[in-house]
Design a protein around this motif. Structure first.
Motif, PDB file in Angstrom:
ATOM      1  N   ARG A   1     -16.397   7.342   8.083  1.00  0.00           N
ATOM      2  CA  ARG A   1     -16.061   6.105   7.383  1.00  0.00           C
ATOM      3  C   ARG A   1     -15.321   6.387   6.082  1.00  0.00           C
ATOM      4  O   ARG A   1     -14.365   5.691   5.739  1.00  0.00           O
ATOM      5  CB  ARG A   1     -17.339   5.339   7.080  1.00  0.00           C
TER       6      ARG A   1
ATOM      7  N   LEU B   1     -11.763   7.501   6.921  1.00  0.00           N
ATOM      8  CA  LEU B   1     -10.977   6.354   7.366  1.00  0.00           C
ATOM      9  C   LEU B   1     -10.581   5.479   6.183  1.00  0.00           C
ATOM     10  O   LEU B   1      -9.424   5.062   6.056  1.00  0.00           O
ATOM     11  CB  LEU B   1     -11.775   5.534   8.380  1.00  0.00           C
ATOM     12  N   ARG B   2     -11.528   5.220   5.292  1.00  0.00           N
ATOM     13  CA  ARG B   2     -11.232   4.410   4.110  1.00  0.00           C
ATOM     14  C   ARG B   2     -10.188   5.106   3.237  1.00  0.00           C
ATOM     15  O   ARG B   2      -9.257   4.467   2.737  1.00  0.00           O
ATOM     16  CB  ARG B   2     -12.515   4.176   3.323  1.00  0.00           C
TER      17      ARG B   2
ATOM     18  N   GLY C   1      -7.910   7.228   4.259  1.00  0.00           N
ATOM     19  CA  GLY C   1      -6.632   7.139   4.962  1.00  0.00           C
ATOM     20  C   GLY C   1      -5.967   5.782   4.805  1.00  0.00           C
ATOM     21  O   GLY C   1      -4.752   5.694   4.604  1.00  0.00           O
ATOM     22  N   VAL C   2      -6.759   4.734   4.858  1.00  0.00           N
ATOM     23  CA  VAL C   2      -6.194   3.387   4.695  1.00  0.00           C
ATOM     24  C   VAL C   2      -5.652   3.210   3.282  1.00  0.00           C
ATOM     25  O   VAL C   2      -4.561   2.659   3.092  1.00  0.00           O
ATOM     26  CB  VAL C   2      -7.264   2.318   5.025  1.00  0.00           C
ATOM     27  N   TRP C   3      -6.385   3.695   2.278  1.00  0.00           N
ATOM     28  CA  TRP C   3      -5.899   3.589   0.902  1.00  0.00           C
ATOM     29  C   TRP C   3      -4.623   4.401   0.704  1.00  0.00           C
ATOM     30  O   TRP C   3      -3.694   3.951   0.022  1.00  0.00           O
ATOM     31  CB  TRP C   3      -6.971   4.050  -0.088  1.00  0.00           C
TER      32      TRP C   3
ATOM     33  N   LEU D   1      -2.399   5.137   2.978  1.00  0.00           N
ATOM     34  CA  LEU D   1      -1.329   4.413   3.658  1.00  0.00           C
ATOM     35  C   LEU D   1      -0.858   3.228   2.821  1.00  0.00           C
ATOM     36  O   LEU D   1       0.352   2.976   2.703  1.00  0.00           O
ATOM     37  CB  LEU D   1      -1.810   3.944   5.033  1.00  0.00           C
ATOM     38  N   LEU D   2      -1.776   2.512   2.216  1.00  0.00           N
ATOM     39  CA  LEU D   2      -1.422   1.379   1.361  1.00  0.00           C
ATOM     40  C   LEU D   2      -0.613   1.836   0.153  1.00  0.00           C
ATOM     41  O   LEU D   2       0.413   1.237  -0.178  1.00  0.00           O
ATOM     42  CB  LEU D   2      -2.683   0.647   0.910  1.00  0.00           C
TER      43      LEU D   2
ATOM     44  N   THR E   1       2.872   2.895   1.264  1.00  0.00           N
ATOM     45  CA  THR E   1       3.687   1.725   1.591  1.00  0.00           C
ATOM     46  C   THR E   1       4.179   1.029   0.323  1.00  0.00           C
ATOM     47  O   THR E   1       5.362   0.680   0.217  1.00  0.00           O
ATOM     48  CB  THR E   1       2.869   0.738   2.440  1.00  0.00           C
TER      49      THR E   1
END
Length: 84
Positions: free
Chosen positions: A42, A45-46, A48-50, A52-53, A56
């Motif tokens: 978890r 994953l968190r 990785g999402v940050w 990616l954000l 971007t």
């Protein structure tokens, strides 16, 4: 006549009053290891999402700075015909 609820209740009481199955000796250790793995997944994953954000938003900011997306194109009008 015994109702359905009373039969269900009696069946549950028989299960709870009977002998309990033996618990495997390593159950707590395996559960703790699994919990640590899930927390680690978890967290990754968190993260990785940050990432990616952030990537971007950085790309969007660089694109906007380079292309000048907020600047309008100069108006194109026909030149004066001249002479009349």
């Amino acid at each position: 006549m015994i109702s359905l609820n009373a039969r269900k209740e009696q069946a549950v009481r028989e299960l709870l009053d009977g002998p309990h199955p033996a618990v495997p000796p390593q159950l707590a250790q395996r559960a703790a290891e699994r919990g640590r793995r899930l927390l680690r997944r978890r967290l990754l994953l968190r993260l990785g999402v940050w990432l990616l954000l952030v990537a971007t938003l950085t790309g969007l900011a660089v694109w906007a700075a380079v292309s000048g997306a907020w600047v309008d194109d100069p108006a194109r009008t026909t030149p004066d015909f001249g002479g009349w």
